[in-house]
Design a protein around this motif. Structure first.
Motif: not given
Lengths: 193, 595
Positions: B306-307, B310, B313, B331, B334-336
């Motif tokens: 996950i880290k 994140r 992007g 995740v 919401s990030t990519c």
């Protein structure tokens, strides 16, 4: 749907050969075909779908390419363990044994297991006090070299150990094997035999 | 008007026409265009190596420089095609070597390649620049040594997921000191490598942009290699393992510093073995990544994974294992925001699937990543509602491949088939070209596909459908269909024989564990001289010429100008051809046949 000439018996789940009351079929593929018949033979709203044993053994399912199957699922992760059986020979014992390195937490644990396997004492001692022990445990590493057990961290050891040998101290003389506790580090690259 | 231009002008105009299909179309306009196009064609794509012969390739395109060949059918990937079925590159290389063709690039997929082929290849074409082998087999590192030693201007050696026997030779060391032209090198599918030779090779090849290492390359070696190649755009790490605390490690510190110099890396893969505590070293790279492939990185999961995600992007393509779980996919969502392609592979295909992904993860992705156009998703379960939501959120799918672990599993909430869900996908994604179905499916989904999937070129059906009507919906409806592969579905002779002309508009049809019979296949073969109908008869299931009503376990048919192939093994039967007359076929068949 049309299934010319085949009775509904075809949909019966069977893992063996057709039974006595079934229509006689030349179809040797029946085992594999059972599933397709199941999925094929229901009406629109029916939920006839059943879990079958044969289904889970369908060849090539789930569709993961064979290279990926071979190379990701059996690859041992550095930190995870899976079965790591290695052969263990002991000088004087008539036959070899196998031990699963991943089942042990460290050297002493392994030593205990080996002592049980060969019904002898002293292997644990040999790791602590090599100078005085009767046995010298050595292992063959990935490069084919014979190394003294105990020098490297446990994780490194189980990664590189291909087989084990419990040598008698008398055999080890002349190879310049120095125990860990003495002045010099053992020359662990000596070939045992 | 164009007919009054000299050929050179036409040729110059055609230079701007690069796609194979467009060039094929150009060649059909008139004899003049055909001729000019033919002599100026440099790149040829042959999707089925048995559709045409090397001699005809050479005769028509004497200027060919780059050739792509594909051999075995797709289902060979899943062990459905026995060893020795075919797909040998040897006759191609021999024919090209005998001719005056100046071959520079060769790309092979699912073919059998021998060391001898590689040796002949390496010696026969002085300007040979690029060799790409994907899912091939039959060769050893001796063959690679020949390529390394003899191809003096080699720019690219890309070995993707091949089965290569590794000899004790040092093939990498066979690159001469004068080899300084490498741009791309991928040997990730090998187990061993000579590290010293590798480092020297990297040091003398300043144009290297793509480097994919194997598990034998340690962290220490990686650091030294990256020092020499800060210009890399595409990096596949090998073993990313440290046996001590990273904070105590000089190597790790050096690696971190070195990576900061590698400002161009946009594609990252590998991590075949990982010490997760070392991952912070690659965090600086994550910010600019557009492609991340962790599908072989079983050691990265949970919070470490996950880290990493994140930080990514700018990601456009992500290949991941299902240990990411639905939470991890949220995740990603919401990030990519620029994500276009997602592939989720099973980390344990035969296991209970505790860590698998479900419809929840997919819906999250679709909702966060509206640019998604390519999906491969192996999951535990799927619902119609989810698929309908995905279809609404992402109307741009070009490739949609969904595989539910249990064959023919219904919607777990409603217990209904997944017809409506897939129907929504094909209806909303008007540019869909490739589709793989799974789950419980009736003829209805096939009706939807035939009706809506106008651009569909490749369709995979497994454990689906109820009757011949289903298959017919697809054959009648999908005008652009090129490849159809079906397994374990109740389609038989009626569907197979209804529109036999259809198969000449397609590259191939595969049917296994269906209801087609020997008689049906024979009838088809007799009616269609330009099709090769192969029956793969393992375990001697069918006694030839008996019992036409016997079902055929595996059938593979494809259009061809050079039926029958003479390298078929005993267990592959190609049926009697009553009508075939060689030499009568016209060149304009080529365009359709090599698509």
């Amino acid at each position: 749907m049309e299934k010319e000439g085949l009775g509904l018996e075809i949909t019966e789940l069977r893992l063996g050969l057709p039974g006595g009351s079934a229509p006689i079929l030349v179809d040797k593929n029946e085992k594999k075909r059972v599933f397709s018949d199941i999925s094929g033979d229901h009406d629109n709203s029916s939920t006839d779908w059943k879990l079958t044993q044969t289904k889970n053994q369908a060849v090539g399912w789930p569709p993961v390419c064979s290279y990926r199957r071979k190379n990701s699922f059996h690859e041992k992760d550095h930190l995870e363990t899976s079965k790591m059986y290695v052969k263990v020979s002991m000088d004087g014992a008539p036959f070899l044994r196998k031990v699963d390195l991943s089942m042990h937490k460290g050297y002493s644990d392994l030593a205990l297991a080996l002592e049980k396997l060969f019904d002898c004492f002293g292997i644990g001692e040999s790791l602590k006090d090599a100078e005085n022990s009767e046995q010298v445990p050595i292992y063959e590493d990935k490069d084919g070299d014979w190394m003294l057990v105990g020098d490297v961290p446990w994780e490194m050891f189980i990664e590189s150990c291909k087989r084990l040998r419990i040598m008698k101290r008398s055999e080890a003389k002349g190879f310049g094997l120095q125990p860990k506790g003495s002045d010099h580090r053992g020359n662990s690259k000596d070939v045992a035999k | 008007m164009m007919n009054y231009f000299p050929d050179e002008v036409l040729e110059h105009v055609f230079d701007f026409v690069t796609s194979h299909r467009d060039r094929n179309a150009v060649s059909l306009v008139c004899k003049l265009w055909y001729r000019v196009e033919r002599f100026s064609r440099q790149r040829v794509f042959i999707g089925n190596c048995y559709a045409i012969s090397p001699e005809r390739l050479i005769a028509r395109f004497p200027g060919v420089k780059a050739l792509t060949l594909k051999g075995k059918p797709h289902f060979a990937d899943f062990n459905l095609v026995p060893q020795d079925w075919g797909g040998y590159v040897q006759p191609w290389i021999e024919a090209l070597a005998r001719s005056r063709i100046g071959l520079e690039e060769l790309r092979l997929k699912r073919m059998v390649v021998s060391d001898e082929s590689l040796d002949v290849l390496s010696r026969s074409f002085t300007n040979f620049k690029s060799l790409v082998l994907v899912s091939c087999e039959g060769f050893t590192t001796d063959g690679l040594a020949a390529i390394a030693a003899n191809c003096w201007f080699l720019r690219e050696l890309d070995l993707q997921e091949n089965e290569i026997e590794e000899k004790k030779n040092d093939w990498l060391g066979c690159f001469p000191d004068s080899c300084t032209s490498l741009v791309s090198l991928n040997f990730a599918c090998l187990k061993e490598v000579n590290l010293a030779a590798l480092e020297r090779l990297v040091a003398r090849n300043p144009n290297l942009k793509s480097l994919k290492l194997n598990g034998a390359v340690t962290l220490e070696a990686l650091q030294r290699i990256l020092m020499r190649a800060p210009q890399l755009v595409d990096l596949g790490t090998g073993s990313f393992v440290l046996d001590r605390d990273p904070n105590d490690s000089e190597t790790y510190k050096k690696l971190r510093a070195t990576i900061l110099q590698c400002r161009s890396i946009r594609n990252l893969s590998g991590f075949l073995k990982v010490t997760p505590r070392c991952l912070p070293a690659i965090y600086p790279i994550c910010l600019n990544l557009t492609y991340l492939n962790l599908s072989y990185a079983a050691g990265i999961h949970g919070s470490e994974l996950i880290k990493l995600i994140r930080l990514c992007g700018k990601l456009q393509r992500l290949w991941i294992l299902d240990c990411i779980e639905d939470k991890g996919l949220e995740v990603v969502a919401s990030t990519c925001k620029d994500l276009q392609e997602l592939r989720v592979f099973p980390s344990d295909p035969f296991g209970a699937g505790h860590t698998a992904v479900t419809e929840t993860g997919l819906v999250a992705i679709s909702s966060g990543c509206p640019k998604l156009n390519s999906l491969l998703y192996l999951c535990q379960q799927m619902t119609n509602a989810a698929l309908i939501a995905v279809a609404k959120n992402c109307p741009n799918f070009i490739r949609f491949r969904l595989c539910i672990r249990d064959p023919a599993k219904p919607d777990p909430v409603t217990m209904q088939p997944l017809d409506e869900g897939f129907g929504a996908i094909v209806q909303s994604s008007k540019r869909l070209r490739r589709l793989s179905l799974s789950g419980l499916l009736t003829d209805r989904v096939l009706l939807y596909i035939g009706k809506y999937a106008e651009q569909l070129e490749m369709l995979s059906i497994a454990f689906a459908g109820e009757s011949d009507k289903g298959m017919l919906y697809v054959l009648n409806g999908c005008k652009k269909l090129r490849k159809l592969e079906i397994r374990d579905s109740p389609f038989g002779d009626m569907a197979l024989l209804r529109d036999v002309g259809k198969y000449e508009t397609m590259r191939s049809l595969w049917m296994s564990s269906c209801d087609v019979t020997l008689g049906g296949c024979k009838t088809l073969a007799k009616k269609m001289p330009r099709l090769n109908v192969e029956i793969i008869n393992e375990n001697d299931q069918i006694k030839f010429a008996h019992e036409d009503s016997q079902k055929v376990e595996k059938m593979y048919l494809y259009r061809t100008l050079v039926w029958p192939r003479d390298d078929a093994p005993e267990f592959v039967w190609t049926l009697e051809k009553l009508l075939f007359t060689p030499g009568v076929l016209l060149e304009d068949q080529w365009s359709s046949l090599t698509n």
